[in-house]
Scaffold this motif. Structure first.
Motif, short mmCIF file in Angstrom:
data_model
loop_
_atom_site.label_atom_id
_atom_site.label_comp_id
_atom_site.label_asym_id
_atom_site.label_seq_id
_atom_site.Cartn_x
_atom_site.Cartn_y
_atom_site.Cartn_z
N ASP A 1 3.57 -17.51 1.49
CA ASP A 1 2.32 -17.30 2.22
C ASP A 1 2.54 -17.18 3.72
O ASP A 1 3.42 -17.84 4.30
CB ASP A 1 1.37 -18.48 1.96
N ASP A 2 1.71 -16.35 4.34
CA ASP A 2 1.69 -16.20 5.80
C ASP A 2 3.07 -15.93 6.38
O ASP A 2 3.43 -16.42 7.46
CB ASP A 2 1.10 -17.47 6.45
N THR A 3 3.84 -15.12 5.66
CA THR A 3 5.22 -14.82 6.06
C THR A 3 5.37 -13.30 6.17
O THR A 3 4.96 -12.58 5.26
CB THR A 3 6.22 -15.36 5.03
N PRO A 4 5.94 -12.80 7.25
CA PRO A 4 6.14 -11.35 7.38
C PRO A 4 7.13 -10.83 6.35
O PRO A 4 7.80 -11.59 5.65
CB PRO A 4 6.66 -11.19 8.81
N ALA A 5 7.23 -9.53 6.29
CA ALA A 5 8.06 -8.89 5.26
C ALA A 5 9.50 -9.39 5.27
O ALA A 5 10.11 -9.59 4.21
CB ALA A 5 8.02 -7.38 5.45
N ALA A 6 10.06 -9.61 6.45
CA ALA A 6 11.46 -10.02 6.54
C ALA A 6 11.74 -11.33 5.83
O ALA A 6 12.86 -11.59 5.39
CB ALA A 6 11.88 -10.14 8.02
N THR B 1 23.30 -17.37 -2.41
CA THR B 1 22.50 -17.35 -1.18
C THR B 1 21.71 -16.07 -1.01
O THR B 1 20.87 -15.97 -0.12
CB THR B 1 23.40 -17.54 0.05
N GLY B 2 22.01 -15.06 -1.82
CA GLY B 2 21.34 -13.77 -1.67
C GLY B 2 21.85 -12.95 -0.51
O GLY B 2 21.27 -11.91 -0.18
N GLU B 3 22.95 -13.37 0.10
CA GLU B 3 23.43 -12.66 1.30
C GLU B 3 23.86 -11.23 0.99
O GLU B 3 23.86 -10.38 1.88
CB GLU B 3 24.58 -13.44 1.94
N GLN B 4 24.24 -10.97 -0.26
CA GLN B 4 24.67 -9.62 -0.61
C GLN B 4 23.51 -8.64 -0.67
O GLN B 4 23.70 -7.42 -0.75
CB GLN B 4 25.41 -9.64 -1.95
N LEU B 5 22.28 -9.16 -0.60
CA LEU B 5 21.08 -8.33 -0.68
C LEU B 5 20.36 -8.24 0.66
O LEU B 5 19.27 -7.69 0.75
CB LEU B 5 20.11 -8.92 -1.72
N ARG B 6 21.00 -8.75 1.71
CA ARG B 6 20.34 -8.87 3.01
C ARG B 6 21.22 -8.29 4.10
O ARG B 6 22.44 -8.47 4.10
CB ARG B 6 20.06 -10.34 3.29
N GLY C 1 21.09 -7.93 8.46
CA GLY C 1 20.38 -8.18 9.70
C GLY C 1 19.19 -9.09 9.56
O GLY C 1 18.18 -8.91 10.27
N GLY C 2 19.26 -10.06 8.65
CA GLY C 2 18.20 -11.06 8.52
C GLY C 2 17.02 -10.68 7.68
O GLY C 2 16.04 -11.42 7.60
N ARG C 3 17.06 -9.52 7.00
CA ARG C 3 15.96 -9.13 6.13
C ARG C 3 16.51 -8.39 4.92
O ARG C 3 17.65 -7.91 4.94
CB ARG C 3 14.94 -8.27 6.87
N GLN D 1 14.47 -2.94 3.34
CA GLN D 1 13.37 -2.86 4.30
C GLN D 1 13.70 -2.02 5.52
O GLN D 1 12.80 -1.50 6.19
CB GLN D 1 12.98 -4.27 4.76
N TRP D 2 14.98 -1.86 5.81
CA TRP D 2 15.33 -1.20 7.07
C TRP D 2 14.83 0.24 7.20
O TRP D 2 14.37 0.63 8.28
CB TRP D 2 16.85 -1.28 7.30
N PRO D 3 14.88 1.05 6.14
CA PRO D 3 14.30 2.40 6.28
C PRO D 3 12.81 2.37 6.61
O PRO D 3 12.31 3.25 7.33
CB PRO D 3 14.56 3.05 4.92
N ARG D 4 12.09 1.36 6.11
CA ARG D 4 10.66 1.26 6.39
C ARG D 4 10.44 0.85 7.85
O ARG D 4 9.53 1.34 8.51
CB ARG D 4 10.00 0.24 5.45
N VAL D 5 11.28 -0.07 8.33
CA VAL D 5 11.18 -0.47 9.73
C VAL D 5 11.48 0.72 10.64
O VAL D 5 10.77 0.97 11.63
CB VAL D 5 12.16 -1.62 10.02
N ALA D 6 12.54 1.47 10.28
CA ALA D 6 12.92 2.63 11.09
C ALA D 6 11.82 3.69 11.12
O ALA D 6 11.67 4.42 12.11
CB ALA D 6 14.21 3.24 10.55
#
Length: 241
Positions: free
Chosen positions: A80-85, A211-216, A218-220, A224-229
């Motif tokens: 809840d109340d958390t941005p996409a990242a 830890t899920g680090e293989q799916l992340r 730059g912290g997100r 998501q990065w193509p959407r941010v771009a």
């Protein structure tokens, strides 16, 4: 890398590949046998009137089938109340790879996301990610749908007339079927490069999968990065009318 695959002539390589193929075919047949057993599981009835929230407001579970006889639901975790990242990196990875639904529809199967978040906020995440799968909030129905097993991420349902039955559920590595990326990586010489995998000494094992680090990146979540771009807004804030 301190150890690369051995270099050999093509005939030797083909002989090794043929030997592996025997094991691969055995693995395929074992999977077929498990699927056959899965089709013979009993089923348990679920309240067809459980209320979910969709684009037009409350909707009973039975209507989520969209007139089809079967439904595959992926349960999207939510913060809840958390941005996409800050949203679930694993759910983003798995749910985002189910895109072309027409083949499922041709087999009388509907696919939908059952999100634990409120509809208005969470559907903004779907739209931010560029997904177009049917999306519902199950915040008020989650307890009944999970039936005490909150680690479940994918559930299969069957509709018989006005009645709904649960036929299968899975979580953990059981949902890898949703991610062809993993199967493709398993075909490569370096594999997934995760620390738990059995790889020859010296091959890269860059990530702790727990830890899920293989799916992340730059912290997100990576996807998501193509959407941010592209300039898409990722704060997911719903402005009151």
């Amino acid at each position: 890398m301190s150890e690369l695959p051995a270099v050999t002539d093509r005939a030797t390589w083909q002989a090794e590949l043929d030997a592996l193929l025997v094991r691969e075919k055995s693995h395929t047949r074992a999977g077929d046998a498990i699927a056959a057993a899965r089709r013979r599981l009993p089923m348990v009835e679920v309240d067809a009137g459980l209320s979910l929230t969709g684009p037009d407001g409350p909707v009973p579970l039975a209507e989520v089938f969209e007139g089809r006889s079967q439904l595959i639901a992926y349960f999207q975790m939510w913060h809840d109340d958390t941005p996409a990242a800050g949203q679930c990196v694993g759910c983003t990875f798995f749910n985002g790879q189910v895109r072309e639904l027409s083949y499922l529809h041709a087999c009388d199967v509907t696919y939908a996301t059952f999100c634990h978040g409120p509809y208005a906020e969470s559907v903004r995440y779907r739209d931010f990610m560029g997904w177009d799968v049917p999306w519902y909030s199950v915040r008020d129905a989650a307890g009944a749908l999970h039936a005490g097993r909150w680690e479940v991420l994918m559930v299969c349902y069957l509709r018989v007339g006005d009645r709904v039955f649960e036929t299968y559920r899975t979580g953990g590595r059981g949902i890898e079927v949703m991610a062809p990326t993993l199967a493709l990586l398993d075909m490569t010489a370096l594999g997934r490069q995760e620390t738990w995998q059995d790889s020859p000494s010296g091959r890269p094992q860059r990530w702790d999968a727990s830890t899920g680090e293989q799916l992340r990146v730059g912290g997100r979540p990576t996807a998501q990065w193509p959407r941010v771009a592209a300039g898409y807004r990722d704060d997911l804030v719903v402005t009151p009318m």
